[in-house]
Scaffold this motif. Structure first.
Motif, PDB file in Angstrom:
ATOM      1  N   LEU A 137       0.827  -1.209   0.000  1.00 15.50           N
ATOM      2  CA  LEU A 137       0.000   0.000   0.000  1.00 15.50           C
ATOM      3  C   LEU A 137       0.862   1.259   0.000  1.00 15.50           C
ATOM      4  CD1 LEU A 137      -2.764  -1.160   2.483  1.00 15.50           C
ATOM      5  CD2 LEU A 137      -3.136  -0.474   0.094  1.00 15.50           C
ATOM      6  N   GLU A 138       1.928   1.257   0.809  1.00 20.70           N
ATOM      7  CA  GLU A 138       2.833   2.421   0.827  1.00 20.70           C
ATOM      8  C   GLU A 138       3.409   2.681  -0.558  1.00 20.70           C
ATOM      9  OE1 GLU A 138       5.537   1.249   3.966  1.00 20.70           O
ATOM     10  OE2 GLU A 138       4.591   2.645   5.366  1.00 20.70           O
ATOM     11  N   GLY A 142       0.323   7.239  -4.879  1.00 23.50           N
ATOM     12  CA  GLY A 142       0.857   7.946  -6.035  1.00 23.50           C
ATOM     13  C   GLY A 142       0.841   7.097  -7.292  1.00 23.50           C
ATOM     14  N   HIS A 143       0.516   5.814  -7.152  1.00 25.66           N
ATOM     15  CA  HIS A 143       0.476   4.884  -8.289  1.00 25.66           C
ATOM     16  C   HIS A 143      -0.802   4.055  -8.220  1.00 25.66           C
ATOM     17  CE1 HIS A 143       4.676   5.854  -8.988  1.00 25.66           C
ATOM     18  NE2 HIS A 143       4.885   5.634  -7.708  1.00 25.66           N
ATOM     19  N   GLY A 144      -1.943   4.699  -8.235  1.00 23.58           N
ATOM     20  CA  GLY A 144      -3.226   4.021  -8.180  1.00 23.58           C
ATOM     21  C   GLY A 144      -4.031   4.370  -6.942  1.00 23.58           C
ATOM     22  N   ILE A 145      -3.339   4.797  -5.896  1.00 20.42           N
ATOM     23  CA  ILE A 145      -3.987   5.250  -4.667  1.00 20.42           C
ATOM     24  C   ILE A 145      -3.410   6.611  -4.318  1.00 20.42           C
ATOM     25  CG2 ILE A 145      -4.364   4.824  -2.209  1.00 20.42           C
ATOM     26  CD1 ILE A 145      -3.875   1.897  -2.668  1.00 20.42           C
ATOM     27  N   LYS A 146      -4.278   7.512  -3.894  1.00 18.01           N
ATOM     28  CA  LYS A 146      -3.786   8.796  -3.408  1.00 18.01           C
ATOM     29  C   LYS A 146      -4.703   9.297  -2.308  1.00 18.01           C
ATOM     30  CE  LYS A 146      -6.122  11.445  -6.996  1.00 18.01           C
ATOM     31  NZ  LYS A 146      -5.997  12.346  -8.120  1.00 18.01           N
ATOM     32  N   LEU A 147      -4.196  10.218  -1.531  1.00 25.17           N
ATOM     33  CA  LEU A 147      -5.008  10.876  -0.511  1.00 25.17           C
ATOM     34  C   LEU A 147      -5.700  12.079  -1.125  1.00 25.17           C
ATOM     35  CD1 LEU A 147      -2.475  10.741   2.430  1.00 25.17           C
ATOM     36  CD2 LEU A 147      -4.661   9.567   2.345  1.00 25.17           C
ATOM     37  N   ASN A 148      -6.894  12.402  -0.644  1.00 28.40           N
ATOM     38  CA  ASN A 148      -7.569  13.607  -1.121  1.00 28.40           C
ATOM     39  C   ASN A 148      -6.802  14.840  -0.629  1.00 28.40           C
ATOM     40  OD1 ASN A 148      -8.289  13.782   1.589  1.00 28.40           O
ATOM     41  ND2 ASN A 148     -10.493  13.806   1.214  1.00 28.40           N
ATOM     42  N   ASP A 149      -7.207  15.999  -1.059  1.00 27.13           N
ATOM     43  CA  ASP A 149      -6.486  17.234  -0.728  1.00 27.13           C
ATOM     44  C   ASP A 149      -6.409  17.505   0.773  1.00 27.13           C
ATOM     45  OD1 ASP A 149      -6.023  17.673  -3.404  1.00 27.13           O
ATOM     46  OD2 ASP A 149      -7.716  19.059  -3.645  1.00 27.13           O
ATOM     47  N   GLU A 150      -7.406  17.070   1.528  1.00 27.45           N
ATOM     48  CA  GLU A 150      -7.417  17.292   2.975  1.00 27.45           C
ATOM     49  C   GLU A 150      -6.652  16.208   3.732  1.00 27.45           C
ATOM     50  OE1 GLU A 150     -10.441  17.089   1.197  1.00 27.45           O
ATOM     51  OE2 GLU A 150     -10.401  19.249   0.837  1.00 27.45           O
ATOM     52  N   LEU A 151      -6.178  15.183   3.007  1.00 26.76           N
ATOM     53  CA  LEU A 151      -5.452  14.034   3.584  1.00 26.76           C
ATOM     54  C   LEU A 151      -6.323  13.237   4.550  1.00 26.76           C
ATOM     55  CD1 LEU A 151      -2.009  15.744   4.301  1.00 26.76           C
ATOM     56  CD2 LEU A 151      -2.766  14.595   2.206  1.00 26.76           C
ATOM     57  N   THR A 152      -7.641  13.240   4.315  1.00 29.08           N
ATOM     58  CA  THR A 152      -8.573  12.591   5.222  1.00 29.08           C
ATOM     59  C   THR A 152      -9.285  11.397   4.606  1.00 29.08           C
ATOM     60  OG1 THR A 152     -10.316  14.119   4.529  1.00 29.08           O
ATOM     61  CG2 THR A 152      -9.026  14.714   6.500  1.00 29.08           C
ATOM     62  N   ASP A 153      -8.987  11.086   3.377  1.00 25.79           N
ATOM     63  CA  ASP A 153      -9.670  10.013   2.670  1.00 25.79           C
ATOM     64  C   ASP A 153      -8.769   9.542   1.535  1.00 25.79           C
ATOM     65  OD1 ASP A 153     -11.702   8.249   2.070  1.00 25.79           O
ATOM     66  OD2 ASP A 153     -13.151   9.769   1.489  1.00 25.79           O
ATOM     67  N   ILE A 154      -8.961   8.305   1.094  1.00 28.91           N
ATOM     68  CA  ILE A 154      -8.175   7.841  -0.044  1.00 28.91           C
ATOM     69  C   ILE A 154      -9.037   7.824  -1.296  1.00 28.91           C
ATOM     70  CG2 ILE A 154      -6.545   6.491   1.315  1.00 28.91           C
ATOM     71  CD1 ILE A 154      -8.017   3.973   0.375  1.00 28.91           C
ATOM     72  N   ILE A 155      -8.366   7.955  -2.411  1.00 31.06           N
ATOM     73  CA  ILE A 155      -8.996   7.870  -3.721  1.00 31.06           C
ATOM     74  C   ILE A 155      -8.259   6.764  -4.465  1.00 31.06           C
ATOM     75  CG2 ILE A 155      -9.481   9.081  -5.874  1.00 31.06           C
ATOM     76  CD1 ILE A 155      -9.198  11.714  -4.168  1.00 31.06           C
ATOM     77  N   VAL A 156      -9.030   5.802  -4.983  1.00 29.17           N
ATOM     78  CA  VAL A 156      -8.449   4.651  -5.672  1.00 29.17           C
ATOM     79  C   VAL A 156      -8.855   4.714  -7.138  1.00 29.17           C
ATOM     80  CG1 VAL A 156      -8.323   2.126  -5.748  1.00 29.17           C
ATOM     81  CG2 VAL A 156      -8.619   3.284  -3.551  1.00 29.17           C
ATOM     82  N   ASP A 157      -7.871   4.604  -8.021  1.00 27.90           N
ATOM     83  CA  ASP A 157      -8.166   4.550  -9.450  1.00 27.90           C
ATOM     84  C   ASP A 157      -9.072   3.357  -9.741  1.00 27.90           C
ATOM     85  OD1 ASP A 157      -6.490   6.710  -9.747  1.00 27.90           O
ATOM     86  OD2 ASP A 157      -4.853   5.573 -10.667  1.00 27.90           O
ATOM     87  N   ASP A 158      -9.992   3.524 -10.699  1.00 23.14           N
ATOM     88  CA  ASP A 158     -10.947   2.465 -11.037  1.00 23.14           C
ATOM     89  C   ASP A 158     -10.271   1.159 -11.438  1.00 23.14           C
ATOM     90  OD1 ASP A 158     -13.091   4.102 -10.488  1.00 23.14           O
ATOM     91  OD2 ASP A 158     -13.345   4.754 -12.568  1.00 23.14           O
ATOM     92  N   ASP A 159      -9.150   1.243 -12.104  1.00 20.98           N
ATOM     93  CA  ASP A 159      -8.485   0.034 -12.600  1.00 20.98           C
ATOM     94  C   ASP A 159      -7.343  -0.446 -11.692  1.00 20.98           C
ATOM     95  OD1 ASP A 159      -6.847   2.182 -13.116  1.00 20.98           O
ATOM     96  OD2 ASP A 159      -6.274   1.514 -15.123  1.00 20.98           O
ATOM     97  N   PHE A 160      -7.260   0.101 -10.489  1.00 22.38           N
ATOM     98  CA  PHE A 160      -6.168  -0.260  -9.586  1.00 22.38           C
ATOM     99  C   PHE A 160      -6.337  -1.651  -9.002  1.00 22.38           C
ATOM    100  CE2 PHE A 160      -4.427  -0.549  -5.280  1.00 22.38           C
ATOM    101  CZ  PHE A 160      -3.080  -0.373  -5.564  1.00 22.38           C
ATOM    102  N   GLU A 161      -5.265  -2.431  -8.999  1.00 29.00           N
ATOM    103  CA  GLU A 161      -5.206  -3.719  -8.328  1.00 29.00           C
ATOM    104  C   GLU A 161      -3.918  -3.764  -7.522  1.00 29.00           C
ATOM    105  OE1 GLU A 161      -5.683  -7.187 -10.725  1.00 29.00           O
ATOM    106  OE2 GLU A 161      -7.379  -6.349 -11.819  1.00 29.00           O
ATOM    107  N   LEU A 162      -4.028  -4.227  -6.317  1.00 26.28           N
ATOM    108  CA  LEU A 162      -2.863  -4.386  -5.457  1.00 26.28           C
ATOM    109  C   LEU A 162      -2.247  -5.745  -5.763  1.00 26.28           C
ATOM    110  CD1 LEU A 162      -1.398  -2.892  -3.137  1.00 26.28           C
ATOM    111  CD2 LEU A 162      -2.820  -4.183  -1.552  1.00 26.28           C
ATOM    112  N   ASN A 163      -1.084  -5.754  -6.391  1.00 24.80           N
ATOM    113  CA  ASN A 163      -0.446  -6.998  -6.817  1.00 24.80           C
ATOM    114  C   ASN A 163       0.761  -7.321  -5.958  1.00 24.80           C
ATOM    115  OD1 ASN A 163      -2.157  -7.623  -9.082  1.00 24.80           O
ATOM    116  ND2 ASN A 163      -1.221  -5.870 -10.106  1.00 24.80           N
ATOM    117  N   TRP A 164       0.924  -8.599  -5.661  1.00 23.24           N
ATOM    118  CA  TRP A 164       2.065  -9.085  -4.879  1.00 23.24           C
ATOM    119  C   TRP A 164       3.288  -8.923  -5.712  1.00 23.24           C
ATOM    120  CZ3 TRP A 164       0.832 -10.206   0.047  1.00 23.24           C
ATOM    121  CH2 TRP A 164      -0.493 -10.520   0.316  1.00 23.24           C
TER     122      TRP A 164
END
Length: 164
Positions: A137-138, A142-164
């Protein structure tokens, strides 16, 4: 205010790691589970996800755990042994990834029966998975996940997958 998230592993379908924790421990370890849930509520509604409210289970670990280390903080938990009249603190662990004071990922955990998470057969797999997910996740911010401008919520790209 704290926003809580969890992760669903592909093999578990739509059941998140935290939902698995709830299912198991709300039945089998109700008082310990309730203590951790109280901390989640208190952190979320009163305190914010400050670093001191999360337990560091290893110096090299990225993930952290609940409940906090200080047994005197509210909400408290003491399990009494009637024979010795001594109290024990909560040994149920919920592994987490604290992104900042407003965003926390909740994973899974179990009863810790050894001095370290690495030496405990119950929590070791949950601890290792939480550390691996935290690392992934760390790297994903910046590569599929980001924090909103207030740093209080995450925004996930629609096509994002967390891969091992």
């Amino acid at each position: 205010m704290v926003e809580y998230y969890s992760i669903c592993l592909e093999e578990d379908g739509d059941v998140s790691l935290f939902e698995k924790f709830i299912t198991k421990h709300s039945k089998h370890n109700y008082e310990k589970f309730n203590h951790i849930m109280s901390w989640i509520k208190w952190i979320g509604n009163r305190y914010a996800a400050k670093l001191e409210y999360f337990r560091n289970e290893a110096e090299t670990a990225d993930a952290s755990a609940l409940p906090p280390v200080n047994p005197n903080w509210q909400p408290t938990f003491v399990e009494w042994d009637d024979e010795s009249q001594s109290g024990e603190t909560n040994n149920l662990r919920l592994y987490t990834f604290r992104v900042n004071e407003h965003v926390v990922f909740l994973f899974n955990g179990d009863i810790k029966t050894a001095a370290t998470a690495q030496d405990c057969d119950n929590v070791r797999p949950h601890f290792r998975l939480a550390n691996k997910l935290t690392e992934l996740l760390e790297k994903s911010f910046g590569h599929g996940i980001k924090l909103n401008d207030e740093l209080t919520d995450i925004i996930v790209d629609d096509d994002f997958e967390l891969n091992w």
